[in-house]
Design a protein around this motif. Structure first.
Motif, PDB file in Angstrom:
ATOM      1  N   ALA A   1      37.020 -34.923  -8.233  1.00 44.63           N
ATOM      2  CA  ALA A   1      38.152 -35.051  -7.072  1.00 44.63           C
ATOM      3  C   ALA A   1      38.431 -34.089  -5.931  1.00 44.63           C
ATOM      4  CB  ALA A   1      39.174 -34.906  -9.113  1.00 44.63           C
ATOM      5  N   ALA A   2      37.819 -32.677  -6.921  1.00 44.57           N
ATOM      6  CA  ALA A   2      37.946 -30.911  -6.787  1.00 44.57           C
ATOM      7  C   ALA A   2      37.310 -31.550  -5.521  1.00 44.57           C
ATOM      8  CB  ALA A   2      37.614 -29.658  -7.245  1.00 44.57           C
ATOM      9  N   SER A   3      35.587 -31.726  -5.394  1.00 40.35           N
ATOM     10  CA  SER A   3      35.199 -32.300  -4.272  1.00 40.35           C
ATOM     11  C   SER A   3      35.428 -32.560  -3.099  1.00 40.35           C
ATOM     12  CB  SER A   3      33.297 -32.442  -4.788  1.00 40.35           C
ATOM     13  OG  SER A   3      33.443 -33.954  -5.162  1.00 40.35           O
ATOM     14  N   GLU A   4      36.754 -33.380  -3.034  1.00 43.14           N
ATOM     15  CA  GLU A   4      37.158 -34.303  -2.306  1.00 43.14           C
ATOM     16  C   GLU A   4      38.189 -33.257  -1.630  1.00 43.14           C
ATOM     17  OE1 GLU A   4      35.613 -37.562  -0.755  1.00 43.14           O
ATOM     18  OE2 GLU A   4      34.193 -37.804  -3.144  1.00 43.14           O
ATOM     19  N   GLU A   5      38.933 -31.813  -2.239  1.00 40.78           N
ATOM     20  CA  GLU A   5      39.666 -31.611  -1.176  1.00 40.78           C
ATOM     21  C   GLU A   5      39.078 -30.790  -0.648  1.00 40.78           C
ATOM     22  OE1 GLU A   5      41.919 -28.951  -3.806  1.00 40.78           O
ATOM     23  OE2 GLU A   5      41.721 -30.762  -5.467  1.00 40.78           O
ATOM     24  N   PRO A   6      39.518 -30.599   0.797  1.00 41.39           N
ATOM     25  CA  PRO A   6      39.327 -30.100   2.151  1.00 41.39           C
ATOM     26  C   PRO A   6      38.958 -28.421   2.041  1.00 41.39           C
ATOM     27  CG  PRO A   6      41.848 -30.235   2.708  1.00 41.39           C
ATOM     28  CD  PRO A   6      41.492 -30.934   1.425  1.00 41.39           C
ATOM     29  N   HIS A   7      39.478 -28.098   0.771  1.00 41.75           N
ATOM     30  CA  HIS A   7      39.161 -25.904   0.373  1.00 41.75           C
ATOM     31  C   HIS A   7      38.437 -25.889   0.099  1.00 41.75           C
ATOM     32  CE1 HIS A   7      42.396 -27.249  -2.125  1.00 41.75           C
ATOM     33  NE2 HIS A   7      42.093 -26.330  -2.762  1.00 41.75           N
ATOM     34  N   ILE A   8      37.682 -27.091  -1.026  1.00 37.55           N
ATOM     35  CA  ILE A   8      37.075 -26.828  -1.865  1.00 37.55           C
ATOM     36  C   ILE A   8      35.242 -28.040  -1.708  1.00 37.55           C
ATOM     37  CG2 ILE A   8      36.321 -26.926  -4.312  1.00 37.55           C
ATOM     38  CD1 ILE A   8      38.989 -27.589  -5.071  1.00 37.55           C
ATOM     39  N   THR A   9      34.550 -26.433  -1.518  1.00 35.98           N
ATOM     40  CA  THR A   9      32.716 -27.075  -1.336  1.00 35.98           C
ATOM     41  C   THR A   9      32.309 -27.353  -2.384  1.00 35.98           C
ATOM     42  OG1 THR A   9      33.021 -26.035   1.004  1.00 35.98           O
ATOM     43  CG2 THR A   9      30.744 -27.157   0.221  1.00 35.98           C
ATOM     44  N   LEU A  10      31.516 -28.428  -2.331  1.00 35.24           N
ATOM     45  CA  LEU A  10      31.146 -28.314  -4.835  1.00 35.24           C
ATOM     46  C   LEU A  10      29.785 -28.996  -3.878  1.00 35.24           C
ATOM     47  CD1 LEU A  10      30.599 -27.983  -7.965  1.00 35.24           C
ATOM     48  CD2 LEU A  10      31.655 -29.840  -7.811  1.00 35.24           C
ATOM     49  N   GLN A  11      28.474 -27.799  -4.601  1.00 32.45           N
ATOM     50  CA  GLN A  11      26.222 -28.044  -4.356  1.00 32.45           C
ATOM     51  C   GLN A  11      26.399 -27.411  -5.709  1.00 32.45           C
ATOM     52  OE1 GLN A  11      26.153 -25.755  -0.519  1.00 32.45           O
ATOM     53  NE2 GLN A  11      24.326 -27.588  -1.070  1.00 32.45           N
ATOM     54  N   VAL A  12      25.499 -28.753  -5.878  1.00 40.37           N
ATOM     55  CA  VAL A  12      24.625 -28.875  -7.305  1.00 40.37           C
ATOM     56  C   VAL A  12      23.630 -28.875  -6.989  1.00 40.37           C
ATOM     57  CG1 VAL A  12      23.568 -30.023  -9.991  1.00 40.37           C
ATOM     58  CG2 VAL A  12      26.214 -30.418  -8.410  1.00 40.37           C
ATOM     59  N   LEU A  13      22.817 -26.966  -7.793  1.00 41.70           N
ATOM     60  CA  LEU A  13      21.605 -26.789  -8.285  1.00 41.70           C
ATOM     61  C   LEU A  13      20.796 -27.599  -8.520  1.00 41.70           C
ATOM     62  CD1 LEU A  13      19.388 -24.964  -6.731  1.00 41.70           C
ATOM     63  CD2 LEU A  13      20.174 -22.970  -8.201  1.00 41.70           C
ATOM     64  N   PRO A  14      19.686 -28.554  -8.706  1.00 45.40           N
ATOM     65  CA  PRO A  14      19.067 -29.569  -9.658  1.00 45.40           C
ATOM     66  C   PRO A  14      17.872 -29.207 -10.287  1.00 45.40           C
ATOM     67  CG  PRO A  14      18.254 -30.166  -7.389  1.00 45.40           C
ATOM     68  CD  PRO A  14      19.759 -29.272  -7.141  1.00 45.40           C
ATOM     69  N   PHE A  15      18.183 -29.881 -11.454  1.00 49.93           N
ATOM     70  CA  PHE A  15      16.118 -28.442 -11.726  1.00 49.93           C
ATOM     71  C   PHE A  15      15.460 -28.986 -11.648  1.00 49.93           C
ATOM     72  CE2 PHE A  15      18.585 -30.192 -16.584  1.00 49.93           C
ATOM     73  CZ  PHE A  15      19.343 -29.332 -16.037  1.00 49.93           C
ATOM     74  N   ALA A  16      15.441 -30.311 -10.229  1.00 50.45           N
ATOM     75  CA  ALA A  16      13.692 -29.826  -9.353  1.00 50.45           C
ATOM     76  C   ALA A  16      13.989 -28.503  -8.585  1.00 50.45           C
ATOM     77  CB  ALA A  16      14.255 -31.169  -9.159  1.00 50.45           C
ATOM     78  N   ALA A  17      14.797 -28.376  -8.697  1.00 49.56           N
ATOM     79  CA  ALA A  17      14.524 -26.910  -7.204  1.00 49.56           C
ATOM     80  C   ALA A  17      13.492 -25.875  -8.782  1.00 49.56           C
ATOM     81  CB  ALA A  17      16.193 -26.512  -7.290  1.00 49.56           C
ATOM     82  N   GLY A  18      13.716 -26.013  -9.599  1.00 52.68           N
ATOM     83  CA  GLY A  18      12.221 -24.844 -10.105  1.00 52.68           C
ATOM     84  C   GLY A  18      13.300 -23.992  -9.810  1.00 52.68           C
ATOM     85  N   ALA A  19      12.280 -22.970 -10.240  1.00 49.62           N
ATOM     86  CA  ALA A  19      12.848 -21.327  -9.568  1.00 49.62           C
ATOM     87  C   ALA A  19      13.471 -21.002  -8.462  1.00 49.62           C
ATOM     88  CB  ALA A  19      11.591 -20.261  -9.238  1.00 49.62           C
ATOM     89  N   HIS A  20      14.143 -20.163  -8.367  1.00 47.73           N
ATOM     90  CA  HIS A  20      15.402 -20.003  -7.403  1.00 47.73           C
ATOM     91  C   HIS A  20      16.080 -18.547  -7.383  1.00 47.73           C
ATOM     92  CE1 HIS A  20      18.968 -19.880 -10.756  1.00 47.73           C
ATOM     93  NE2 HIS A  20      18.251 -20.878 -11.215  1.00 47.73           N
ATOM     94  N   ALA A  21      16.671 -18.504  -5.991  1.00 50.60           N
ATOM     95  CA  ALA A  21      16.875 -16.959  -6.398  1.00 50.60           C
ATOM     96  C   ALA A  21      18.209 -16.544  -7.391  1.00 50.60           C
ATOM     97  CB  ALA A  21      17.659 -16.662  -4.442  1.00 50.60           C
ATOM     98  N   GLY A  22      19.362 -17.910  -7.974  1.00 51.51           N
ATOM     99  CA  GLY A  22      20.029 -16.857  -8.759  1.00 51.51           C
ATOM    100  C   GLY A  22      19.437 -16.961 -10.466  1.00 51.51           C
ATOM    101  N   LEU A  23      18.185 -16.952 -10.640  1.00 51.95           N
ATOM    102  CA  LEU A  23      17.790 -16.866 -11.759  1.00 51.95           C
ATOM    103  C   LEU A  23      18.404 -15.629 -12.555  1.00 51.95           C
ATOM    104  CD1 LEU A  23      13.918 -17.962 -11.638  1.00 51.95           C
ATOM    105  CD2 LEU A  23      15.749 -19.448 -12.495  1.00 51.95           C
TER     106      LEU A  23
END
Length: 285
Positions: free
Chosen positions: A196-218
């Motif tokens: 529901a939150a992801s549909e609100e205009p002032h909220i942007t929601l993304q998911v970093l999937p397991f498939a991304a492997g190693a990433h900058a936020g480790l």
């Protein structure tokens, strides 16, 4: 409770510091002119301590500021920095570092955050929040937990339901969706709240999937808070179980801003992120 480093106090402190430096005065010389201890000058300029309107008058007199509009503006900042805030009634259950963070969040116009194991507090449901608080602070009484859940919900209303809602950008590691907190029914409710939150205009929601492997936020979660008018007040906030760090240097802000954009680039887009959340819901029901 010590004075809060709210944005209003930080703005006032920055303005007073600019005036002092413009006159070529040291903090020691300023303290001598006003009759303060040097440490008080430093605390006021950093926003760690608030001052009253008559103290602002004394500083401006020492700096020979005569413009009535400028004097009125700075006195107003001092008054706003000391006003009673919504979280004051909860002071008996709030730690100083949590209160300081809430004070920053309340004045922010934009918040960017990466979370690796938990849903951020601004998007938590009551049941999820209660389970998280109970796990992190097992010695709390049920009454204290209830109070902290109430704080969390009031925070959400204060920044997400105000007339100019906080611009919120969130990247969640898939692990935060898969870890069942509070039981399956509570977790389903939490995931549906995210949808529901992801549909609100002032909220942007993304998911970093397991498939991304190693990433900058480790290296772990962080928050970037941005404020109106003065970008030099922006803050990067990180915390552990026992401490928190606020980074304010421009170089730190640039580093974490690039880090966040790198994480966003590795994450699923908003539509695919919603699809993944919906898929996790189906696995739980």
């Amino acid at each position: 409770m010590p004075a809060l480093p709210t944005v209003r106090r930080r703005i006032l402190g920055a303005e007073l510091r600019q005036l002092r430096e413009g006159l070529g005065l040291t903090t020691s010389e300023t303290a001598e002119r006003i009759g303060w201890h040097q440490s008080k000058v430093s605390r006021v300029e950093s926003g760690r301590s608030g001052i009253r309107a008559h103290e602002v008058e004394a500083v401006l007199d020492a700096y020979e500021v005569t413009a009535l509009e400028a004097r009125a503006s700075l006195k107003a900042l001092a008054a706003e920095g000391r006003q009673r805030m919504w979280w004051t009634p909860y002071s008996d259950v709030l730690t100083q570092r949590y209160t300081s963070y809430i004070a920053l969040e309340a004045d922010a116009t934009s918040l960017r955050t990466f979370r690796d194991t938990l849903i951020p507090g601004l998007l938590q449901t009551p049941a999820y929040a209660r389970a998280v608080i109970g796990a992190l602070q097992p010695d709390l009484s049920p009454e204290a937990i209830d109070a902290l859940v109430s704080v969390r919900l009031t925070r959400q209303n204060a920044v997400l339901r105000r007339s100019n809602p906080l611009d919120l950008r969130v990247v969640l590691d898939e692990a935060s969706l898969r870890r069942v907190i509070g039981g399956a029914p509570a977790m389903v409710q939490q995931l549906r709240r995210l949808l529901a939150a992801s549909e609100e205009p002032h909220i942007t929601l993304q998911v970093l999937p397991f498939a991304a492997g190693a990433h900058a936020g480790l290296t772990g979660p962080f928050v970037i808070l941005q404020f109106p008018v003065r970008s030099d007040l922006d803050v990067v906030y990180t915390e552990s179980h026992t401490s928190s760090i606020q980074l304010e240097r421009k170089s730190d802000l640039m580093t974490y801003s690039r880090l966040f954009e790198d994480i966003c680039a590795a994450a699923l887009d908003a539509t695919s992120s919603r699809d993944l959340i919906a898929h996790v819901v189906k696995d739980l029901v």
